[in-house]
Design a protein around this motif. Structure first.
Motif, mmCIF file in Angstrom:
data_model
loop_
_atom_site.group_PDB
_atom_site.id
_atom_site.type_symbol
_atom_site.label_atom_id
_atom_site.label_comp_id
_atom_site.label_asym_id
_atom_site.label_seq_id
_atom_site.Cartn_x
_atom_site.Cartn_y
_atom_site.Cartn_z
ATOM 1 N N ASN A 99 51.251 33.110 -8.473
ATOM 2 C CA ASN A 99 51.264 34.566 -8.329
ATOM 3 C C ASN A 99 51.904 35.018 -7.022
ATOM 4 N N GLY A 100 52.599 34.106 -6.345
ATOM 5 C CA GLY A 100 53.294 34.477 -5.124
ATOM 6 C C GLY A 100 54.473 35.389 -5.415
ATOM 7 N N MET A 101 55.062 35.932 -4.345
ATOM 8 C CA MET A 101 56.215 36.823 -4.510
ATOM 9 C C MET A 101 57.347 36.527 -3.527
ATOM 10 N N VAL A 102 57.114 35.642 -2.561
ATOM 11 C CA VAL A 102 58.136 35.349 -1.557
ATOM 12 C C VAL A 102 58.407 33.851 -1.530
ATOM 13 N N GLY A 103 59.683 33.462 -1.584
ATOM 14 C CA GLY A 103 60.048 32.057 -1.430
ATOM 15 C C GLY A 103 60.451 31.397 -2.733
ATOM 16 N N ALA A 104 61.051 30.229 -2.605
ATOM 17 C CA ALA A 104 61.601 29.521 -3.761
ATOM 18 C C ALA A 104 60.555 28.789 -4.580
ATOM 19 N N HIS A 118 56.084 40.778 1.577
ATOM 20 C CA HIS A 118 57.070 41.061 0.536
ATOM 21 C C HIS A 118 57.575 42.495 0.657
ATOM 22 N N ALA A 119 56.686 43.424 0.911
ATOM 23 C CA ALA A 119 57.090 44.831 1.031
ATOM 24 C C ALA A 119 58.114 45.022 2.148
ATOM 25 N N ARG A 120 57.865 44.429 3.299
ATOM 26 C CA ARG A 120 58.797 44.591 4.426
ATOM 27 C C ARG A 120 60.095 43.827 4.210
ATOM 28 N N LEU A 121 60.021 42.719 3.446
ATOM 29 C CA LEU A 121 61.223 41.939 3.181
ATOM 30 C C LEU A 121 62.256 42.782 2.441
ATOM 31 N N TRP A 122 61.812 43.494 1.427
ATOM 32 C CA TRP A 122 62.727 44.261 0.590
ATOM 33 C C TRP A 122 62.809 45.735 0.978
ATOM 34 N N CYS A 123 61.862 46.189 1.769
ATOM 35 C CA CYS A 123 61.870 47.576 2.254
ATOM 36 C C CYS A 123 61.740 47.551 3.780
ATOM 37 N N PRO A 124 62.801 47.176 4.479
ATOM 38 C CA PRO A 124 62.717 47.025 5.932
ATOM 39 C C PRO A 124 62.369 48.325 6.658
ATOM 40 N N GLU A 125 62.497 49.463 5.983
ATOM 41 C CA GLU A 125 62.093 50.722 6.593
ATOM 42 C C GLU A 125 60.616 50.719 6.982
ATOM 43 N N LEU A 126 59.837 49.856 6.313
ATOM 44 C CA LEU A 126 58.393 49.811 6.551
ATOM 45 C C LEU A 126 58.021 48.978 7.772
ATOM 46 N N ALA A 127 58.994 48.420 8.452
ATOM 47 C CA ALA A 127 58.719 47.534 9.588
ATOM 48 C C ALA A 127 57.771 48.137 10.628
ATOM 49 N N LEU A 157 48.191 49.711 6.688
ATOM 50 C CA LEU A 157 48.702 50.886 5.984
ATOM 51 C C LEU A 157 50.079 50.651 5.362
ATOM 52 N N VAL A 158 50.541 49.411 5.394
ATOM 53 C CA VAL A 158 51.892 49.152 4.909
ATOM 54 C C VAL A 158 52.038 49.502 3.428
ATOM 55 N N HIS A 159 50.946 49.385 2.665
ATOM 56 C CA HIS A 159 51.002 49.733 1.248
ATOM 57 C C HIS A 159 50.477 51.138 0.966
ATOM 58 N N ALA A 160 50.164 51.878 2.007
ATOM 59 C CA ALA A 160 49.725 53.275 1.852
ATOM 60 C C ALA A 160 50.235 54.102 3.025
ATOM 61 N N PRO A 161 51.545 54.136 3.250
ATOM 62 C CA PRO A 161 52.080 54.846 4.422
ATOM 63 C C PRO A 161 51.783 56.346 4.390
ATOM 64 N N TRP A 162 51.473 56.880 3.222
ATOM 65 C CA TRP A 162 51.123 58.296 3.111
ATOM 66 C C TRP A 162 49.808 58.638 3.812
ATOM 67 N N ASP A 163 49.038 57.606 4.169
ATOM 68 C CA ASP A 163 47.781 57.843 4.888
ATOM 69 C C ASP A 163 47.986 57.974 6.400
ATOM 70 N N VAL A 214 55.674 48.750 -5.541
ATOM 71 C CA VAL A 214 56.593 48.966 -6.653
ATOM 72 C C VAL A 214 58.042 48.910 -6.166
ATOM 73 N N ASP A 215 58.329 49.616 -5.093
ATOM 74 C CA ASP A 215 59.712 49.721 -4.627
ATOM 75 C C ASP A 215 60.272 48.378 -4.162
ATOM 76 N N ALA A 216 59.452 47.589 -3.496
ATOM 77 C CA ALA A 216 59.919 46.277 -3.030
ATOM 78 C C ALA A 216 60.301 45.398 -4.225
ATOM 79 N N ASN A 217 59.469 45.411 -5.253
ATOM 80 C CA ASN A 217 59.758 44.598 -6.435
ATOM 81 C C ASN A 217 60.986 45.107 -7.181
ATOM 82 N N MET A 218 61.133 46.415 -7.290
ATOM 83 C CA MET A 218 62.278 46.948 -8.011
ATOM 84 C C MET A 218 63.587 46.719 -7.261
#
Length: 495
Positions: free
Chosen positions: A247-252, A433-442, A448-454, A346-350
């Motif tokens: 169930n991982g999301m990063v790496g080979a 994973h979120a920061r890997l594909w969405c570097p804006e979240l750095a 709060l990385v998965h709830a920046p609206w808070d 969602v956005d990182a995966n898409m």
């Protein structure tokens, strides 16, 4: 060149290998016995590239196109190594194959049969157009277990996977893969005009750029499939922990990543299972080694369910005929496709899907749930987007899984959804994973990385990160959107 007295055609489709290939092996055996030849053919059917029915997308995107090109080159090399060749033709198989059969005087055409309404229609059109003297022989290779060996007919395949699996597992052992032919003699077409392999420009993948964040550079062909099996199972020794890491999301190496090669038939399910069993004999047998077999049976299941239900797989009400009020919000769908819904998980995966052609199994389930249960959008749009993007697209697995995610497929049990916050906490707690594909979240802290609206306005100022400028505001409220779609779902079901 003296004309062979007998020629058998072998039509390659999604079986681009020479090992564990019944049609090829039998053709080689027959023609060797009678001093004949074998003509191996691949047809570049323009229908395979699109457009899709709902959205008009190119069905075979650049990642899968490149994978196909590489697989064809590898297959041609393998056939030439044993004295044969791959004849490549552009056009409709129902026109190309009968013409070749007449030109060369084929005694028979051998092929692997496929599931899917379009695939079956093409197969029948080829059969109908062949010369009367040309026999038509089919084999099955899409599953680990041959349908003839099942404890039930295809029409009686259970609608719940667990029932299917338990009955199949009672059968014990799985079949061994067949050997490759030791030699081939090619028909006249291969000698006079084998045809050029497609170019990257022809397949629309010349400008493809590999993203360094991708889990793998998937290279097509049976040779690359064998290398991946060695890297994951043997030299990497990852099979013993597969269940824990899958169930991982990063790496080979969080999963086997064999799906692209299985989808195009560069390796068969029987070959993979043979490696699992060898690993169990030579190293260790545990719940992780079993779990890869378990996943192969899931793949079997979707193939057989597709064979059972046919066109029902593609209707909006799905396999179960469950009518639901699907939305067709093009703007929201575009935001989902492009990874700008404002929901980091969602956005990182898409973005990973669009930029790499691959997505983890966990990611696929998450984004499918969001599209259907948070946005309430027609699940067939999602299935078509996956078909266009994925390097490992397979009709049965893709459309079967989307039926399941939408709640209109196998084992449909009401309004089930993936809670995004829970999924983020379990599978990407620190936002790697979120920061890997969405570097804006750095700049956003882990909590709060998965709830920046808070983030409060003061916190946004301090971080130099502002909603609406550096990150889109959420397309929907997660809890409220689920509640609203649940209500629509249940109201429609009560009618």
């Amino acid at each position: 060149m003296q004309r062979a007295t007998s020629i058998t055609g072998v039509w390659f489709r999604t079986d681009l290998r020479i090992t564990d290939h019944g049609p090829l092996l039998e053709a080689a055996r027959l023609e060797q016995a009678r001093g004949g030849a074998v003509t191996c053919v691949y047809c570049l059917d323009p229908r395979d590239a699109g457009p899709t029915e709902q959205l008009g997308l190119a069905r075979r995107g650049p990642f899968r196109s490149r994978f196909l090109l590489e697989s064809l080159a590898d297959l041609r090399s393998a056939l030439r190594a044993i004295g044969g060749d791959l004849v490549v033709r552009r056009g409709l198989p129902e026109q190309v194959l009968p013409e070749l059969a007449r030109e060369e005087g084929w005694a028979a055409l051998h092929l692997h049969t496929l599931v899917g309404t379009e695939e079956e229609a093409v197969e029948e059109a080829v059969r109908a157009a062949l010369p009367e003297a040309c026999a038509f022989r089919t084999w099955w290779d899409r599953t680990l277990v041959d349908p003839e060996e099942l404890p039930f007919s295809v029409r009686e395949v259970p609608e719940v996977f667990t029932k299917f699996r338990r009955k199949v597992e009672r059968g014990g052992s799985y079949p061994e893969p067949l050997p490759a032919p030791s030699s081939l003699a090619s028909g006249p077409a291969a000698a006079s005009d084998p045809g050029d392999l497609p170019t990257p420009e022809e397949l629309g993948c010349a400008d493809l750029v590999d993203d360094e964040r991708a889990v793998l550079r998937f290279r097509g062909g049976a040779t690359a499939a064998a290398e991946r099996i060695d890297a994951y199972v043997w030299s990497g020794d990852r099979l013993k922990t597969y269940k824990k890491t899958r169930n991982g999301m990063v790496g080979a190496d969080y999963s086997s990543k064999l799906s692209p090669w299985l989808a195009l038939g560069c390796v068969s399910a029987r070959q993979v299972q043979a490696e699992v069993e060898r690993y169990e004999r030579e190293r260790v047998r545990n719940d992780s080694t079993y779990w890869l077999t378990f996943e192969l049976l899931w793949r079997d299941y979707f193939q057989l369910i597709t064979a059972k239900h046919g066109a029902a797989l593609f209707r909006p009400s799905g396999l179960q005929g469950i009518q639901r009020p699907w939305q067709r919000d093009a703007q929201a769908f575009e935001a989902w496709c492009e990874g700008r819904t404002g929901i980091p998980l969602v956005d990182a995966n898409m973005r990973e899907l669009r930029l790499s052609g691959f997505l983890s199994n966990r990611g696929r389930q998450i984004v499918a749930s969001f599209l259907t249960k948070n946005l309430g959008i027609d699940w067939r749009w999602g299935a078509e987007w996956f078909e266009a993007c994925l390097v490992d697209h397979d009709v049965a697995s893709n459309w079967g899984n989307w039926n399941y995610a939408a709640g209109v497929g196998n084992d449909a049990r009401g309004f089930r959804y993936f809670d995004i916050a829970t999924q983020a906490s379990k599978y990407d707690r620190r936002g790697r994973h979120a920061r890997l594909w969405c570097p804006e979240l750095a700049p956003v802290p882990d909590r709060l990385v998965h709830a920046p609206w808070d983030l409060t306005r003061a916190q946004q100022d301090e971080l130099g990160f502002h909603l609406g400028r550096d990150w889109p505001r959420p397309l929907v409220d997660l809890d409220a959107s689920v509640a609203a779609n649940r209500e629509r779902w249940e109201t429609a079901g009560a009618r």
